[in-house]
Scaffold this motif. Structure first.
Motif, mmCIF file in Angstrom:
data_model
loop_
_atom_site.group_PDB
_atom_site.id
_atom_site.type_symbol
_atom_site.label_atom_id
_atom_site.label_comp_id
_atom_site.label_asym_id
_atom_site.label_seq_id
_atom_site.Cartn_x
_atom_site.Cartn_y
_atom_site.Cartn_z
ATOM 1 N N VAL A 78 -12.716 -26.600 -50.729
ATOM 2 C CA VAL A 78 -12.795 -25.522 -51.725
ATOM 3 C C VAL A 78 -11.525 -25.505 -52.569
ATOM 4 O O VAL A 78 -11.585 -25.369 -53.807
ATOM 5 C CB VAL A 78 -13.012 -24.161 -51.038
ATOM 6 N N ALA A 79 -10.363 -25.651 -51.933
ATOM 7 C CA ALA A 79 -9.099 -25.658 -52.677
ATOM 8 C C ALA A 79 -9.056 -26.813 -53.674
ATOM 9 O O ALA A 79 -8.624 -26.640 -54.827
ATOM 10 C CB ALA A 79 -7.922 -25.751 -51.700
ATOM 11 N N VAL A 80 -9.501 -27.982 -53.245
ATOM 12 C CA VAL A 80 -9.532 -29.146 -54.144
ATOM 13 C C VAL A 80 -10.470 -28.887 -55.319
ATOM 14 O O VAL A 80 -10.158 -29.211 -56.466
ATOM 15 C CB VAL A 80 -9.957 -30.410 -53.362
ATOM 16 N N LEU A 81 -11.627 -28.296 -55.043
ATOM 17 C CA LEU A 81 -12.594 -28.031 -56.103
ATOM 18 C C LEU A 81 -12.118 -26.952 -57.065
ATOM 19 O O LEU A 81 -12.453 -26.984 -58.252
ATOM 20 C CB LEU A 81 -13.950 -27.643 -55.492
ATOM 21 N N VAL A 82 -11.321 -26.003 -56.590
ATOM 22 C CA VAL A 82 -10.728 -25.003 -57.485
ATOM 23 C C VAL A 82 -9.810 -25.689 -58.494
ATOM 24 O O VAL A 82 -9.852 -25.416 -59.696
ATOM 25 C CB VAL A 82 -9.956 -23.935 -56.688
#
Length: 253
Positions: free
Chosen positions: A104-108
Protein backbone atom coordinates in the motif's frame (compact mmCIF):
# COMPACT_ATOMS: atom_id res chain seq x y z
CA UNK A 1 -11.22 -12.71 -1.69
CA UNK A 2 -8.52 -13.59 -4.23
CA UNK A 3 -10.37 -16.67 -5.49
CA UNK A 4 -13.70 -14.83 -5.55
CA UNK A 5 -12.25 -12.05 -7.68
CA UNK A 6 -10.67 -14.45 -10.15
CA UNK A 7 -13.89 -16.46 -10.38
CA UNK A 8 -16.08 -13.56 -11.51
CA UNK A 9 -17.09 -13.13 -15.15
CA UNK A 10 -16.19 -10.01 -17.11
CA UNK A 11 -19.68 -8.53 -16.86
CA UNK A 12 -19.81 -9.22 -13.11
CA UNK A 13 -16.46 -7.46 -12.70
CA UNK A 14 -17.72 -4.38 -14.52
CA UNK A 15 -21.01 -4.31 -12.59
CA UNK A 16 -19.39 -4.63 -9.18
CA UNK A 17 -16.67 -2.13 -10.11
CA UNK A 18 -19.29 0.44 -11.14
CA UNK A 19 -21.05 -0.06 -7.81
CA UNK A 20 -17.69 0.18 -5.99
CA UNK A 21 -16.57 3.40 -7.68
CA UNK A 22 -20.02 4.96 -7.44
CA UNK A 23 -20.24 4.20 -3.73
CA UNK A 24 -16.80 5.71 -3.18
CA UNK A 25 -17.65 8.87 -5.13
CA UNK A 26 -21.09 9.68 -3.71
CA UNK A 27 -20.34 8.32 -0.25
CA UNK A 28 -17.11 10.26 0.20
CA UNK A 29 -18.63 13.38 -1.35
CA UNK A 30 -21.50 13.34 1.13
CA UNK A 31 -19.13 12.67 4.05
CA UNK A 32 -16.85 15.50 2.91
CA UNK A 33 -19.72 17.97 2.82
CA UNK A 34 -20.92 16.84 6.25
CA UNK A 35 -17.45 17.39 7.73
CA UNK A 36 -16.54 20.67 6.00
CA UNK A 37 -19.98 22.32 5.95
CA UNK A 38 -21.30 21.25 9.34
CA UNK A 39 -18.97 19.42 11.71
CA UNK A 40 -15.80 21.52 11.36
CA UNK A 41 -17.63 24.90 11.42
CA UNK A 42 -19.57 23.74 14.50
CA UNK A 43 -16.24 22.97 16.19
CA UNK A 44 -14.85 26.34 15.11
CA UNK A 45 -11.91 24.72 13.35
CA UNK A 46 -10.54 25.34 9.84
CA UNK A 47 -11.72 27.76 7.19
CA UNK A 48 -13.04 27.96 3.64
CA UNK A 49 -10.17 28.48 1.21
CA UNK A 50 -11.95 30.20 -1.68
CA UNK A 51 -15.10 32.16 -0.70
CA UNK A 52 -16.14 32.91 -4.26
CA UNK A 53 -19.50 31.51 -5.42
CA UNK A 54 -19.76 28.38 -7.52
CA UNK A 55 -20.48 28.62 -11.23
CA UNK A 56 -24.08 28.27 -12.44
CA UNK A 57 -25.15 24.64 -12.31
CA UNK A 58 -21.65 23.61 -11.27
CA UNK A 59 -22.47 20.81 -8.84
CA UNK A 60 -25.04 19.23 -11.17
CA UNK A 61 -22.50 19.32 -14.03
CA UNK A 62 -19.81 17.83 -11.80
CA UNK A 63 -21.99 14.94 -10.68
CA UNK A 64 -23.23 14.22 -14.20
CA UNK A 65 -19.71 14.14 -15.64
CA UNK A 66 -18.46 12.16 -12.65
CA UNK A 67 -21.16 9.54 -13.29
CA UNK A 68 -19.60 9.02 -16.72
CA UNK A 69 -16.18 8.65 -15.08
CA UNK A 70 -17.61 6.09 -12.66
CA UNK A 71 -18.93 4.15 -15.65
CA UNK A 72 -15.56 4.34 -17.41
CA UNK A 73 -13.68 3.23 -14.29
CA UNK A 74 -16.13 0.36 -13.84
CA UNK A 75 -15.95 -0.84 -17.44
CA UNK A 76 -12.19 -0.28 -17.49
CA UNK A 77 -11.72 -2.58 -14.52
CA UNK A 78 -12.00 -5.46 -16.97
CA UNK A 79 -8.46 -4.59 -18.19
CA UNK A 80 -6.53 -5.42 -14.97
CA UNK A 81 -8.93 -8.36 -14.45
CA UNK A 82 -7.97 -9.59 -17.94
CA UNK A 83 -4.28 -9.27 -17.04
CA UNK A 84 -4.97 -11.76 -14.25
CA UNK A 85 -7.00 -14.09 -16.47
CA UNK A 86 -4.35 -14.10 -19.20
CA UNK A 87 -1.53 -14.74 -16.75
CA UNK A 88 0.16 -11.41 -17.43
CA UNK A 89 -0.22 -10.56 -13.75
CA UNK A 90 -0.83 -12.61 -10.60
CA UNK A 91 -2.17 -11.94 -7.13
CA UNK A 92 -0.12 -12.71 -4.03
CA UNK A 93 -1.12 -15.87 -2.20
CA UNK A 94 -1.59 -15.57 1.59
CA UNK A 95 0.27 -12.24 1.93
CA UNK A 96 1.28 -11.17 5.43
CA UNK A 97 0.01 -7.99 7.03
CA UNK A 98 3.45 -6.43 6.66
CA UNK A 99 3.52 -7.25 2.94
CA UNK A 100 0.11 -5.66 2.41
CA UNK A 101 1.14 -2.55 4.36
CA UNK A 102 4.37 -2.20 2.38
CA UNK A 103 2.55 -2.68 -0.93
CA UNK A 104 0.00 0.00 0.00
CA UNK A 105 2.83 2.41 0.86
CA UNK A 106 4.53 1.72 -2.48
CA UNK A 107 1.26 2.25 -4.34
CA UNK A 108 0.65 5.55 -2.54
CA UNK A 109 4.02 6.82 -3.79
CA UNK A 110 3.45 5.39 -7.28
CA UNK A 111 0.00 7.00 -7.41
CA UNK A 112 1.58 10.38 -6.68
CA UNK A 113 4.22 9.95 -9.41
CA UNK A 114 1.68 8.65 -11.93
CA UNK A 115 -0.77 11.46 -11.21
CA UNK A 116 1.88 14.18 -11.44
CA UNK A 117 3.14 12.91 -14.82
CA UNK A 118 -0.35 12.63 -16.31
CA UNK A 119 -1.54 15.89 -14.79
CA UNK A 120 1.48 17.72 -16.19
CA UNK A 121 0.77 16.20 -19.62
CA UNK A 122 -2.85 17.36 -19.38
CA UNK A 123 -1.59 20.92 -19.05
CA UNK A 124 0.43 20.75 -22.28
CA UNK A 125 -1.01 22.37 -25.40
CA UNK A 126 -1.65 18.94 -26.95
CA UNK A 127 -3.87 17.64 -24.15
CA UNK A 128 -5.12 20.64 -22.19
CA UNK A 129 -8.39 20.75 -24.13
CA UNK A 130 -9.30 17.50 -22.38
CA UNK A 131 -8.45 18.94 -18.96
CA UNK A 132 -10.38 22.19 -19.31
CA UNK A 133 -13.61 20.41 -18.35
CA UNK A 134 -12.18 19.72 -14.90
CA UNK A 135 -10.91 23.30 -14.61
CA UNK A 136 -14.35 24.76 -15.23
CA UNK A 137 -14.61 24.27 -11.47
CA UNK A 138 -12.48 27.24 -10.43
CA UNK A 139 -13.86 26.96 -6.91
CA UNK A 140 -13.70 23.24 -6.14
CA UNK A 141 -16.26 21.02 -4.42
CA UNK A 142 -16.15 17.36 -3.33
CA UNK A 143 -18.16 16.60 -6.48
CA UNK A 144 -15.25 17.86 -8.62
CA UNK A 145 -13.21 14.76 -7.81
CA UNK A 146 -14.26 12.57 -10.77
CA UNK A 147 -15.38 15.40 -13.06
CA UNK A 148 -13.14 14.40 -15.97
CA UNK A 149 -13.24 14.32 -19.74
CA UNK A 150 -13.20 10.62 -20.79
CA UNK A 151 -9.63 10.99 -22.07
CA UNK A 152 -8.49 12.29 -18.69
CA UNK A 153 -10.41 9.54 -16.90
CA UNK A 154 -8.64 6.90 -19.00
CA UNK A 155 -5.23 8.48 -18.37
CA UNK A 156 -5.67 8.68 -14.62
CA UNK A 157 -7.52 5.39 -14.34
CA UNK A 158 -4.68 3.20 -15.63
CA UNK A 159 -2.57 3.69 -12.48
CA UNK A 160 -2.55 -0.02 -11.54
CA UNK A 161 -1.57 -1.53 -14.88
CA UNK A 162 2.21 -1.09 -14.77
CA UNK A 163 2.63 -2.11 -11.09
CA UNK A 164 0.58 -5.27 -11.69
CA UNK A 165 2.94 -6.30 -14.48
CA UNK A 166 5.98 -5.81 -12.26
CA UNK A 167 4.89 -7.40 -8.97
CA UNK A 168 2.35 -9.87 -7.59
CA UNK A 169 0.34 -7.56 -5.34
CA UNK A 170 -2.18 -8.66 -2.76
CA UNK A 171 -5.80 -8.04 -3.71
CA UNK A 172 -6.19 -5.82 -0.63
CA UNK A 173 -3.33 -3.56 -1.71
CA UNK A 174 -4.83 -3.20 -5.18
CA UNK A 175 -8.28 -2.44 -3.78
CA UNK A 176 -6.77 0.18 -1.48
CA UNK A 177 -5.75 2.37 -4.42
CA UNK A 178 -9.22 3.67 -5.40
CA UNK A 179 -10.05 4.00 -1.68
CA UNK A 180 -7.11 6.19 -0.65
CA UNK A 181 -7.33 7.93 -4.02
CA UNK A 182 -10.91 9.10 -3.41
CA UNK A 183 -10.06 10.09 0.18
CA UNK A 184 -7.08 12.17 -0.96
CA UNK A 185 -9.05 13.53 -3.91
CA UNK A 186 -11.89 14.62 -1.64
CA UNK A 187 -9.48 16.39 0.67
CA UNK A 188 -7.89 18.12 -2.32
CA UNK A 189 -11.27 19.27 -3.64
CA UNK A 190 -12.84 20.11 -0.28
CA UNK A 191 -12.09 23.87 -0.56
CA UNK A 192 -11.47 23.67 3.17
CA UNK A 193 -8.26 24.35 5.07
CA UNK A 194 -8.08 21.65 7.74
CA UNK A 195 -4.75 23.01 9.04
CA UNK A 196 -4.88 26.81 8.64
CA UNK A 197 -1.42 27.33 10.17
CA UNK A 198 0.65 28.58 7.20
CA UNK A 199 3.87 27.16 8.69
CA UNK A 200 2.56 23.60 8.37
CA UNK A 201 2.19 23.47 4.59
CA UNK A 202 4.10 20.20 4.42
CA UNK A 203 1.33 18.33 6.23
CA UNK A 204 -0.56 15.93 3.98
CA UNK A 205 -3.99 17.32 4.89
CA UNK A 206 -2.89 20.62 3.40
CA UNK A 207 -3.26 19.01 0.02
CA UNK A 208 -6.57 20.87 0.08
CA UNK A 209 -4.70 24.17 0.12
CA UNK A 210 -2.29 23.12 -2.60
CA UNK A 211 -4.99 21.86 -4.96
CA UNK A 212 -7.22 24.87 -4.34
CA UNK A 213 -4.32 27.01 -5.57
CA UNK A 214 -4.00 24.84 -8.67
CA UNK A 215 -7.65 25.42 -9.61
CA UNK A 216 -7.51 29.12 -8.77
CA UNK A 217 -4.28 29.73 -10.74
CA UNK A 218 -4.54 26.92 -13.33
CA UNK A 219 -0.77 26.30 -13.56
CA UNK A 220 1.47 24.82 -10.85
CA UNK A 221 0.86 22.39 -7.97
CA UNK A 222 0.41 19.40 -10.28
CA UNK A 223 0.84 16.89 -7.44
CA UNK A 224 -1.99 14.74 -6.12
CA UNK A 225 -1.82 14.91 -2.32
CA UNK A 226 1.80 15.31 -1.35
CA UNK A 227 4.16 18.16 -2.30
CA UNK A 228 7.34 16.19 -3.11
CA UNK A 229 6.88 16.00 -6.90
CA UNK A 230 6.15 19.72 -7.24
CA UNK A 231 9.17 20.57 -5.10
CA UNK A 232 11.35 18.17 -7.09
CA UNK A 233 10.38 19.72 -10.45
CA UNK A 234 9.96 23.33 -9.32
CA UNK A 235 6.21 23.59 -9.98
CA UNK A 236 5.09 24.37 -6.41
CA UNK A 237 2.99 27.52 -6.00
CA UNK A 238 3.53 29.93 -3.10
CA UNK A 239 0.82 29.90 -0.38
CA UNK A 240 -0.49 33.34 -1.46
CA UNK A 241 -0.68 32.54 -5.19
CA UNK A 242 -4.48 33.03 -5.38
CA UNK A 243 -4.65 36.01 -3.04
CA UNK A 244 -5.04 38.59 -5.82
CA UNK A 245 -7.90 36.73 -7.55
CA UNK A 246 -9.82 36.27 -4.33
CA UNK A 247 -9.20 39.87 -3.26
CA UNK A 248 -10.59 41.17 -6.57
CA UNK A 249 -13.78 39.24 -5.93
CA UNK A 250 -14.01 40.72 -2.43
CA UNK A 251 -13.79 44.27 -3.79
CA UNK A 252 -16.73 43.80 -6.13
CA UNK A 253 -19.92 45.65 -5.04
Amino acid sequence: MRDTLLGLSWHQIMLWACIFFGSLYWGMGALNQLITHHLMPALGHGRTLDPRPLGPGQQAREQTQSALSVLLFGVGSVVPWSFLQWGWARLAVNPSGWQIALEVAVLVVWNEVHFYANHWLLHTRWLRRFHLLHHRSVVVTPWSTYCFHPVEALMLGNVLLLPMLLHDFSVWALLSVPVFSIVFNNIGHSNFDFLPDADRDRWWLNGARRHHLHHACYHGNFGFMFPFMDRLFGTALPPDAAQAQIARHGRKP
